[in-house]
Design an enzyme around this catalytic site. Sequence first.
Site, PDB file in Angstrom:
ATOM      1  N   GLY A  14       0.832  -1.215   0.000  1.00 15.85           N
ATOM      2  CA  GLY A  14       0.000   0.000   0.000  1.00 15.85           C
ATOM      3  C   GLY A  14       0.855   1.248   0.000  1.00 15.85           C
ATOM      4  N   SER A  16       1.172   3.350  -2.366  1.00 21.16           N
ATOM      5  CA  SER A  16       0.714   4.317  -3.377  1.00 21.16           C
ATOM      6  C   SER A  16       0.131   5.604  -2.808  1.00 21.16           C
ATOM      7  CB  SER A  16      -0.349   3.645  -4.266  1.00 21.16           C
ATOM      8  OG  SER A  16      -1.400   3.117  -3.474  1.00 21.16           O
ATOM      9  N   VAL A  66      -2.541  -7.909  -1.727  1.00 24.88           N
ATOM     10  CA  VAL A  66      -2.016  -8.617  -0.543  1.00 24.88           C
ATOM     11  C   VAL A  66      -2.974  -9.705  -0.053  1.00 24.88           C
ATOM     12  CG1 VAL A  66      -0.618  -6.649   0.264  1.00 24.88           C
ATOM     13  CG2 VAL A  66      -2.945  -6.974   1.176  1.00 24.88           C
ATOM     14  N   SER A 145      -3.200  -0.404  14.275  1.00 21.78           N
ATOM     15  CA  SER A 145      -3.955   0.813  14.563  1.00 21.78           C
ATOM     16  C   SER A 145      -4.238   0.894  16.054  1.00 21.78           C
ATOM     17  CB  SER A 145      -5.288   0.803  13.810  1.00 21.78           C
ATOM     18  OG  SER A 145      -6.128   1.847  14.281  1.00 21.78           O
ATOM     19  N   TYR A 158     -12.553  -4.149  11.761  1.00 16.21           N
ATOM     20  CA  TYR A 158     -11.231  -3.498  11.616  1.00 16.21           C
ATOM     21  C   TYR A 158     -10.406  -3.710  12.885  1.00 16.21           C
ATOM     22  CZ  TYR A 158      -7.997   0.471  10.762  1.00 16.21           C
ATOM     23  OH  TYR A 158      -6.898   1.275  10.569  1.00 16.21           O
ATOM     24  N   LYS A 162      -6.827  -5.617  13.276  1.00 13.73           N
ATOM     25  CA  LYS A 162      -5.648  -4.884  13.739  1.00 13.73           C
ATOM     26  C   LYS A 162      -5.124  -5.444  15.057  1.00 13.73           C
ATOM     27  CE  LYS A 162      -5.205  -1.886  10.375  1.00 13.73           C
ATOM     28  NZ  LYS A 162      -4.027  -1.943   9.500  1.00 13.73           N
TER      29      LYS A 162
HETATM   30  N1  LIG Z   1      -5.095   7.158   8.595  1.00  9.49           N
HETATM   31  C1  LIG Z   1      -5.165   6.829   9.862  1.00  9.49           C
HETATM   32  O1  LIG Z   1      -5.580   7.638  10.709  1.00  9.49           O
HETATM   33  C2  LIG Z   1      -4.717   5.462  10.326  1.00  9.49           C
HETATM   34  C3  LIG Z   1      -4.747   5.216  11.698  1.00  9.49           C
HETATM   35  C4  LIG Z   1      -4.342   3.972  12.167  1.00  9.49           C
HETATM   36  C5  LIG Z   1      -3.910   3.013  11.277  1.00  9.49           C
HETATM   37  N2  LIG Z   1      -3.897   3.260   9.948  1.00  9.49           N
HETATM   38  C6  LIG Z   1      -3.434   2.192   9.081  1.00  9.49           C
HETATM   39  O2  LIG Z   1      -2.378   2.661   8.271  1.00  9.49           O
HETATM   40  C7  LIG Z   1      -2.373   1.977   7.010  1.00  9.49           C
HETATM   41  C8  LIG Z   1      -2.386   2.996   5.882  1.00  9.49           C
HETATM   42  O3  LIG Z   1      -3.541   3.812   6.045  1.00  9.49           O
HETATM   43  P1  LIG Z   1      -3.818   5.126   5.191  1.00  9.49           P
HETATM   44  O4  LIG Z   1      -4.579   6.030   6.046  1.00  9.49           O
HETATM   45  O5  LIG Z   1      -2.562   5.585   4.529  1.00  9.49           O
HETATM   46  O6  LIG Z   1      -4.836   4.500   4.111  1.00  9.49           O
HETATM   47  P2  LIG Z   1      -5.189   4.925   2.619  1.00  9.49           P
HETATM   48  O7  LIG Z   1      -4.790   6.324   2.338  1.00  9.49           O
HETATM   49  O8  LIG Z   1      -6.613   4.513   2.444  1.00  9.49           O
HETATM   50  O9  LIG Z   1      -4.248   3.944   1.762  1.00  9.49           O
HETATM   51  C9  LIG Z   1      -4.409   2.566   1.835  1.00  9.49           C
HETATM   52  C10 LIG Z   1      -3.333   1.885   1.041  1.00  9.49           C
HETATM   53  O10 LIG Z   1      -3.536   0.454   1.121  1.00  9.49           O
HETATM   54  C11 LIG Z   1      -3.498  -0.081  -0.189  1.00  9.49           C
HETATM   55  N3  LIG Z   1      -4.319  -1.295  -0.300  1.00  9.49           N
HETATM   56  C12 LIG Z   1      -5.619  -1.457   0.061  1.00  9.49           C
HETATM   57  N4  LIG Z   1      -6.011  -2.715  -0.222  1.00  9.49           N
HETATM   58  C13 LIG Z   1      -4.933  -3.353  -0.752  1.00  9.49           C
HETATM   59  C14 LIG Z   1      -4.706  -4.669  -1.239  1.00  9.49           C
HETATM   60  N5  LIG Z   1      -5.668  -5.589  -1.235  1.00  9.49           N
HETATM   61  N6  LIG Z   1      -3.465  -4.984  -1.691  1.00  9.49           N
HETATM   62  C15 LIG Z   1      -2.475  -4.054  -1.722  1.00  9.49           C
HETATM   63  N7  LIG Z   1      -2.641  -2.789  -1.289  1.00  9.49           N
HETATM   64  C16 LIG Z   1      -3.861  -2.446  -0.812  1.00  9.49           C
HETATM   65  C17 LIG Z   1      -4.011   1.029  -1.085  1.00  9.49           C
HETATM   66  O11 LIG Z   1      -3.564   0.801  -2.402  1.00  9.49           O
HETATM   67  P3  LIG Z   1      -4.563   0.900  -3.664  1.00  9.49           P
HETATM   68  O12 LIG Z   1      -5.092   2.305  -3.667  1.00  9.49           O
HETATM   69  O13 LIG Z   1      -3.708   0.556  -4.812  1.00  9.49           O
HETATM   70  O14 LIG Z   1      -5.651  -0.103  -3.380  1.00  9.49           O
HETATM   71  C18 LIG Z   1      -3.364   2.249  -0.431  1.00  9.49           C
HETATM   72  O15 LIG Z   1      -2.045   2.407  -0.895  1.00  9.49           O
HETATM   73  C19 LIG Z   1      -3.613   1.069   7.024  1.00  9.49           C
HETATM   74  O16 LIG Z   1      -3.235  -0.230   7.376  1.00  9.49           O
HETATM   75  C20 LIG Z   1      -4.480   1.683   8.107  1.00  9.49           C
HETATM   76  O17 LIG Z   1      -5.347   0.750   8.694  1.00  9.49           O
HETATM   77  C21 LIG Z   1      -4.298   4.475   9.451  1.00  9.49           C
END
Ligand SMILES: NC(=O)c1ccc[n+]([C@@H]2O[C@H](COP(=O)([O-])OP(=O)(O)OC[C@H]3O[C@@H](n4cnc5c(N)ncnc54)[C@H](OP(=O)(O)O)[C@@H]3O)[C@@H](O)[C@H]2O)c1
Length: 250
Positions: A14, A16, A66, A145, A158, A162
């Site tokens: 992820g 990207s 994944v 998370s 979720y 996690k």
């Molecule tokens: N933002 C927050 O506040 C927060 C807080 C706690 C934890 N997190 C965790 O941090 C991580 C990143 O979060 P984010 O906020 O950056 O999310 P995001 O902006 O929604 O990005 C999610 C990423 O995961 C990739 N992804 C989703 N499904 C996939 C799959 N089946 N195979 C490969 N790649 C996949 C997406 O790629 P594509 O677009 O190519 O699908 C994208 O690059 C996640 O695990 C999330 O649970 C985030």
Amino acid sequence: MSETAKKPLALVTGGSRGIGKAISKKLAADGFHVLVNFASSEEKARQVVEEITATGGSAELCGFNVASSTAVDEAIERVTKAHGAPLAVLVNNAGITIDGLLMRLKDEDLDKTLDVDLKGAIYCTRAATRGMMRARAGSIIQISSVIGEMGNAGQSAYSAAKAGLIGFTKSVAKELGSRGVRANVITPGFIATEMTQDLTEAQKEGMLRNIPLGFVAEPEDVANFVAFLASSASRYITGQVIGVNGGLYI
Ligand SMILES: NC(=O)c1ccc[n+]([C@@H]2O[C@H](COP(=O)([O-])OP(=O)(O)OC[C@H]3O[C@@H](n4cnc5c(N)ncnc54)[C@H](OP(=O)(O)O)[C@@H]3O)[C@@H](O)[C@H]2O)c1
């Protein structure tokens, strides 16, 4: 041998968007050759690779889902063979959230969440550790998370995924420590990305009231800690859960 082949390999799932993009850029700046994974956002992943190479770093696209163990095995086998080296660092960052009350949770949404957030990280870890064990070195970093630690109404699937990542990682740390492989979990709090942009102002204000440091973090706040866990500066740290959460969960 090419320049990129000499650099240790880091796979960021992820990579990207959001946190994964910041992690990819930081690890590239720290001297890794970064494999920028994506599932559907190929163009965005390509931009990440271009941003990295434009600033003198090295990176390549590495698209796969994944949630498919076959795709994971094939991709990791292919890139490690192509570079003639195992992964030095694996960052399991790919994640999705499908929010809703438990009573309305659909089987398919539960499956999707567990498939990507938990099983996806397990597939990637299993595939990466084969080479890491042979090399007797490697750092695995799970992006879990704060919700996996403290729970949240409307996020039961979720939080299950996690929290599962935490138990999984502690087992991996115990299983592979003697082979020089470390595994740790980062539990981010409230980070400004696409995942959190759809929260209402009321939801955001509610979250902020519970964050002692009083602000929303940037993806780079998580990336900086990943960089530490990826480096030898953290060589005595394994099996740990580290909150990057502004004090939201203490
Ligand atoms: N933002 C927050 O506040 C927060 C807080 C706690 C934890 N997190 C965790 O941090 C991580 C990143 O979060 P984010 O906020 O950056 O999310 P995001 O902006 O929604 O990005 C999610 C990423 O995961 C990739 N992804 C989703 N499904 C996939 C799959 N089946 N195979 C490969 N790649 C996949 C997406 O790629 P594509 O677009 O190519 O699908 C994208 O690059 C996640 O695990 C999330 O649970 C985030």
